[in-house]
Design a protein around this motif. Sequence first.
Motif, PDB file in Angstrom:
ATOM      1  N   HIS A   1     -38.657  22.441 -14.005  1.00  0.00           N
ATOM      2  CA  HIS A   1     -37.003  22.102 -14.657  1.00  0.00           C
ATOM      3  C   HIS A   1     -35.927  22.884 -13.974  1.00  0.00           C
ATOM      4  CE1 HIS A   1     -34.627  19.548 -17.226  1.00  0.00           C
ATOM      5  NE2 HIS A   1     -34.043  20.512 -18.085  1.00  0.00           N
ATOM      6  N   SER A   2     -36.028  23.539 -14.072  1.00  0.00           N
ATOM      7  CA  SER A   2     -34.322  24.464 -13.772  1.00  0.00           C
ATOM      8  C   SER A   2     -34.625  24.077 -11.668  1.00  0.00           C
ATOM      9  CB  SER A   2     -34.725  25.943 -13.853  1.00  0.00           C
ATOM     10  OG  SER A   2     -34.294  26.473 -14.811  1.00  0.00           O
ATOM     11  N   VAL A   3     -35.153  23.997 -11.085  1.00  0.00           N
ATOM     12  CA  VAL A   3     -35.315  23.618  -9.671  1.00  0.00           C
ATOM     13  C   VAL A   3     -34.514  22.937  -9.592  1.00  0.00           C
ATOM     14  CG1 VAL A   3     -36.365  23.572  -7.262  1.00  0.00           C
ATOM     15  CG2 VAL A   3     -37.330  25.813  -9.143  1.00  0.00           C
ATOM     16  N   PRO A   4     -35.000  21.440 -10.342  1.00  0.00           N
ATOM     17  CA  PRO A   4     -34.265  20.648  -9.550  1.00  0.00           C
ATOM     18  C   PRO A   4     -32.846  20.045  -9.918  1.00  0.00           C
ATOM     19  CG  PRO A   4     -36.146  19.718 -11.199  1.00  0.00           C
ATOM     20  CD  PRO A   4     -35.684  21.328 -10.987  1.00  0.00           C
ATOM     21  N   ALA A   5     -32.392  20.720 -11.289  1.00  0.00           N
ATOM     22  CA  ALA A   5     -31.201  20.777 -11.400  1.00  0.00           C
ATOM     23  C   ALA A   5     -30.365  21.635 -10.449  1.00  0.00           C
ATOM     24  CB  ALA A   5     -31.460  21.014 -13.128  1.00  0.00           C
ATOM     25  N   GLY A   6     -30.200  22.376 -10.576  1.00  0.00           N
ATOM     26  CA  GLY A   6     -30.525  23.732  -9.552  1.00  0.00           C
ATOM     27  C   GLY A   6     -30.253  23.639  -8.134  1.00  0.00           C
ATOM     28  N   VAL A   7     -30.602  22.418  -7.622  1.00  0.00           N
ATOM     29  CA  VAL A   7     -30.408  22.227  -6.969  1.00  0.00           C
ATOM     30  C   VAL A   7     -29.400  20.743  -6.498  1.00  0.00           C
ATOM     31  CG1 VAL A   7     -30.951  20.103  -4.624  1.00  0.00           C
ATOM     32  CG2 VAL A   7     -33.099  22.483  -5.912  1.00  0.00           C
ATOM     33  N   GLY A   8     -29.453  19.664  -7.486  1.00  0.00           N
ATOM     34  CA  GLY A   8     -28.201  19.150  -7.954  1.00  0.00           C
ATOM     35  C   GLY A   8     -26.737  19.583  -7.915  1.00  0.00           C
ATOM     36  N   ALA A   9     -26.737  20.700  -8.725  1.00  0.00           N
ATOM     37  CA  ALA A   9     -25.681  21.560  -8.936  1.00  0.00           C
ATOM     38  C   ALA A   9     -25.141  21.751  -7.406  1.00  0.00           C
ATOM     39  CB  ALA A   9     -25.656  22.825  -9.974  1.00  0.00           C
ATOM     40  N   ALA A  10     -26.206  22.744  -6.725  1.00  0.00           N
ATOM     41  CA  ALA A  10     -25.502  23.505  -5.849  1.00  0.00           C
ATOM     42  C   ALA A  10     -24.359  22.180  -4.487  1.00  0.00           C
ATOM     43  CB  ALA A  10     -26.429  24.182  -5.255  1.00  0.00           C
ATOM     44  N   VAL A  11     -25.628  21.122  -4.524  1.00  0.00           N
ATOM     45  CA  VAL A  11     -25.092  20.138  -3.638  1.00  0.00           C
ATOM     46  C   VAL A  11     -23.588  19.613  -4.666  1.00  0.00           C
ATOM     47  CG1 VAL A  11     -25.587  17.862  -3.070  1.00  0.00           C
ATOM     48  CG2 VAL A  11     -27.122  19.268  -2.877  1.00  0.00           C
ATOM     49  N   VAL A  12     -23.868  19.423  -5.934  1.00  0.00           N
ATOM     50  CA  VAL A  12     -22.395  19.325  -6.780  1.00  0.00           C
ATOM     51  C   VAL A  12     -21.058  19.822  -5.309  1.00  0.00           C
ATOM     52  CG1 VAL A  12     -21.220  18.516  -8.477  1.00  0.00           C
ATOM     53  CG2 VAL A  12     -23.362  17.273  -7.810  1.00  0.00           C
ATOM     54  N   GLY A  13     -21.458  21.140  -6.210  1.00  0.00           N
ATOM     55  CA  GLY A  13     -20.411  22.517  -6.637  1.00  0.00           C
ATOM     56  C   GLY A  13     -20.240  22.372  -5.038  1.00  0.00           C
ATOM     57  N   TRP A  14     -21.335  22.080  -3.706  1.00  0.00           N
ATOM     58  CA  TRP A  14     -21.142  22.031  -1.925  1.00  0.00           C
ATOM     59  C   TRP A  14     -19.762  20.873  -1.839  1.00  0.00           C
ATOM     60  CZ3 TRP A  14     -20.321  18.849   2.011  1.00  0.00           C
ATOM     61  CH2 TRP A  14     -20.797  20.361   3.283  1.00  0.00           C
ATOM     62  N   ILE A  15     -20.415  19.978  -2.365  1.00  0.00           N
ATOM     63  CA  ILE A  15     -19.560  18.304  -2.022  1.00  0.00           C
ATOM     64  C   ILE A  15     -17.937  18.863  -2.554  1.00  0.00           C
ATOM     65  CG2 ILE A  15     -18.970  16.249  -2.297  1.00  0.00           C
ATOM     66  CD1 ILE A  15     -22.308  16.221  -2.411  1.00  0.00           C
TER      67      ILE A  15
END
Length: 285
Positions: A51-65
């Motif tokens: 559950h944490s991996v996809p949410a972490g990837v999404g948060a990383a993408v949002v943070g990078w943008i």
Amino acid sequence: MTALAFIAAGAAGVWLLSTPGGDSATSAAWRRASAHRSASTAPPTSVPLLHSVPAGVGAAVVGWIGAWTLFGGVAAPALVALLAAAIPPCAATQRRRRRAADSWRAWPRLLAEIRVLVAHQGQSIPAALFAAGKHAPDCMRPAFSEAARTWSLGTDFEAALRVLKASLADPTADAICETLLAAHQVGGVRIDARLRALAEAAQAEAAARSDARAKQAGARFARSFVASVPAFMALIGLSIGRGRQAYESADGQLLVAFSVLAVAACWLWAGRIMAIPVRQRVFPR
């Protein structure tokens, strides 16, 4: 403005992905199933990896943008994305700790109900325990249901308590289960007094932990407020001088990266010194 709108939409998506909520029947069913899985397969402080991996990837993408929109360059957005990826697992851990807090806050009430059922209605300790478990918080009910099923299959109270302790994985529950087992095996006329003393001890522990968290309320608010100030200062910096071009320079990227690391270090340090000690499990089996 369009980029900021995309950032806000992405952040909302990550929040929905990492934090199930709402009042719909679907959300309620999701929470009950999640509580069942949490209570039966993992300790209160573990994090479900899938559950944490996809949410972490999404948060990383949002943070990078978001960081690239504000600062440009590569170093600062990459660092912000790395730190943002840790937000969903930390949020999941906090949710599990809140469920554990709900558990130890519920034990005084459950013990009082067990005492009434045993002393005034003449029920046995196992029957009273599983009857009180039906009124436990949602995060505890699956554990009580599995323990009651074990009891109904073989009337082995010790085996049922092993299932309950393994599911709850909580030091308070361990101590209470061991005390209830001893009271059930020894019996006698002083069961009411033992149950009263057990309920008072659980109440004292719950009150002490609640009081400690209440005294930290101001510090927790200050921690969150201070962490948000640099973000607003970065936004204000866009309208001063060369704005984003200054952030894109080599010196600007270095200063931004240093500032982000300093804020993250202060956040982690403040959380560490404010952590309320958790008792170690004495009777895990």
